[in-house]
Design a protein around this motif. Structure first.
Motif, PDB file in Angstrom:
ATOM      1  N   MET A  13     -13.844  14.412  -0.703  1.00 50.71           N
ATOM      2  CA  MET A  13     -12.380  14.231  -1.164  1.00 50.71           C
ATOM      3  C   MET A  13     -12.804  14.202  -2.694  1.00 50.71           C
ATOM      4  N   ARG A  14     -11.743  14.161  -3.508  1.00 52.17           N
ATOM      5  CA  ARG A  14     -11.538  13.599  -4.600  1.00 52.17           C
ATOM      6  C   ARG A  14     -11.223  12.349  -4.794  1.00 52.17           C
ATOM      7  N   SER A  15     -11.718  11.641  -6.065  1.00 52.66           N
ATOM      8  CA  SER A  15     -11.284  10.130  -6.336  1.00 52.66           C
ATOM      9  C   SER A  15      -9.882  10.058  -6.496  1.00 52.66           C
ATOM     10  N   GLY A  16      -9.108  11.008  -6.678  1.00 48.91           N
ATOM     11  CA  GLY A  16      -7.637  10.910  -6.842  1.00 48.91           C
ATOM     12  C   GLY A  16      -7.004  10.450  -5.570  1.00 48.91           C
ATOM     13  N   SER A  17      -7.639  10.719  -4.612  1.00 48.31           N
ATOM     14  CA  SER A  17      -7.036  10.114  -3.235  1.00 48.31           C
ATOM     15  C   SER A  17      -7.274   8.714  -3.229  1.00 48.31           C
ATOM     16  N   ILE A  18      -8.345   8.148  -3.610  1.00 49.91           N
ATOM     17  CA  ILE A  18      -8.550   6.822  -3.557  1.00 49.91           C
ATOM     18  C   ILE A  18      -7.429   6.038  -4.461  1.00 49.91           C
ATOM     19  N   GLY A  19      -7.168   6.783  -5.681  1.00 50.29           N
ATOM     20  CA  GLY A  19      -6.272   6.205  -6.446  1.00 50.29           C
ATOM     21  C   GLY A  19      -4.809   6.323  -5.908  1.00 50.29           C
ATOM     22  N   ALA A  20      -4.320   7.249  -5.201  1.00 49.87           N
ATOM     23  CA  ALA A  20      -3.280   7.587  -4.558  1.00 49.87           C
ATOM     24  C   ALA A  20      -2.972   6.451  -3.500  1.00 49.87           C
ATOM     25  N   ILE A  38      -4.391   3.469  -3.236  1.00 50.52           N
ATOM     26  CA  ILE A  38      -4.261   2.024  -3.794  1.00 50.52           C
ATOM     27  C   ILE A  38      -2.976   2.038  -4.413  1.00 50.52           C
ATOM     28  N   LEU A  39      -2.422   3.288  -5.042  1.00 49.03           N
ATOM     29  CA  LEU A  39      -0.832   3.238  -5.525  1.00 49.03           C
ATOM     30  C   LEU A  39       0.063   2.912  -4.509  1.00 49.03           C
ATOM     31  N   LEU A  40      -0.197   3.562  -3.172  1.00 50.00           N
ATOM     32  CA  LEU A  40       0.802   3.469  -2.008  1.00 50.00           C
ATOM     33  C   LEU A  40       0.602   1.990  -1.689  1.00 50.00           C
ATOM     34  N   ILE A  41      -0.324   1.172  -1.643  1.00 46.60           N
ATOM     35  CA  ILE A  41      -0.549   0.097  -1.101  1.00 46.60           C
ATOM     36  C   ILE A  41       0.156  -0.980  -2.183  1.00 46.60           C
ATOM     37  N   ALA A  42       0.117  -0.774  -3.172  1.00 48.82           N
ATOM     38  CA  ALA A  42       0.826  -1.685  -4.531  1.00 48.82           C
ATOM     39  C   ALA A  42       2.139  -1.454  -4.272  1.00 48.82           C
ATOM     40  N   VAL A  43       2.723  -0.205  -4.094  1.00 51.49           N
ATOM     41  CA  VAL A  43       4.208  -0.059  -4.150  1.00 51.49           C
ATOM     42  C   VAL A  43       4.780  -0.649  -2.715  1.00 51.49           C
ATOM     43  N   GLY A  44       3.881  -0.566  -1.777  1.00 54.52           N
ATOM     44  CA  GLY A  44       4.278  -0.741  -0.417  1.00 54.52           C
ATOM     45  C   GLY A  44       4.535  -2.482  -0.608  1.00 54.52           C
ATOM     46  N   ILE A  59      -4.882   3.503   5.611  1.00 53.50           N
ATOM     47  CA  ILE A  59      -5.368   4.369   6.297  1.00 53.50           C
ATOM     48  C   ILE A  59      -5.981   5.566   5.467  1.00 53.50           C
ATOM     49  N   GLY A  60      -5.316   5.909   4.255  1.00 49.70           N
ATOM     50  CA  GLY A  60      -5.657   6.895   3.371  1.00 49.70           C
ATOM     51  C   GLY A  60      -6.911   6.543   2.552  1.00 49.70           C
ATOM     52  N   LEU A  61      -7.035   5.102   2.403  1.00 44.31           N
ATOM     53  CA  LEU A  61      -8.179   4.599   1.734  1.00 44.31           C
ATOM     54  C   LEU A  61      -9.437   4.496   2.468  1.00 44.31           C
ATOM     55  N   VAL A  62      -9.248   4.256   3.746  1.00 44.43           N
ATOM     56  CA  VAL A  62     -10.369   4.193   4.792  1.00 44.43           C
ATOM     57  C   VAL A  62     -10.905   5.764   4.835  1.00 44.43           C
ATOM     58  N   VAL A  63      -9.950   6.550   5.040  1.00 43.68           N
ATOM     59  CA  VAL A  63     -10.406   7.709   5.128  1.00 43.68           C
ATOM     60  C   VAL A  63     -11.149   8.617   4.082  1.00 43.68           C
ATOM     61  N   SER A  64     -10.749   8.245   2.975  1.00 41.42           N
ATOM     62  CA  SER A  64     -11.389   8.739   1.438  1.00 41.42           C
ATOM     63  C   SER A  64     -12.738   8.069   1.382  1.00 41.42           C
ATOM     64  N   LEU A  65     -13.057   6.962   1.670  1.00 40.90           N
ATOM     65  CA  LEU A  65     -14.162   6.361   1.582  1.00 40.90           C
ATOM     66  C   LEU A  65     -15.013   6.852   2.422  1.00 40.90           C
ATOM     67  N   ILE A  66     -14.589   6.840   3.789  1.00 44.59           N
ATOM     68  CA  ILE A  66     -15.566   7.525   4.814  1.00 44.59           C
ATOM     69  C   ILE A  66     -15.943   8.835   4.506  1.00 44.59           C
ATOM     70  N   SER A  67     -14.980   9.683   3.813  1.00 42.90           N
ATOM     71  CA  SER A  67     -15.518  11.241   3.794  1.00 42.90           C
ATOM     72  C   SER A  67     -16.348  11.087   2.430  1.00 42.90           C
TER      73      SER A  67
END
Length: 75
Positions: A1-8, A10-16, A45-53
């Motif tokens: 995965m790309r590092s952009g998915s990690i940033g996205a 984190i953005l979702l967590i912050a906005v939430g 969930i997206g952060l965990v999946v991105s880090l695992i991949s």
């Protein structure tokens, strides 16, 4: 995965978090605090999946590839 998915993620967590804890709006039929919690869960969930991949991709080693050297004739 790309590092952009990690940033996205984190953005979702912050906005939430902002929607869940900092916004106080009363609406009919839509709870903005619940939507914020949902965004935080999806971001986590997206952060965990991105880090695992990312870690799985770094651990892969191609064992079938051999380094072959070709000797060239010298002139």
């Amino acid at each position: 995965m790309r590092s952009g998915s990690i940033g996205a993620s984190i953005l979702l967590i912050a906005v939430g978090a902002v929607m869940a804890y900092a916004v106080t709006v009363d609406t009919e039929g839509f709870n903005i605090n619940t939507a914020g919690v949902i965004l935080m869960v999806v971001g986590a969930i997206g952060l965990v999946v991105s880090l695992i991949s990312m870690f799985v991709a770094n651990d892969r080693v191609d064992t079938h590839t051999e380094t072959r050297y070709v000797e060239r004739d010298r002139l």
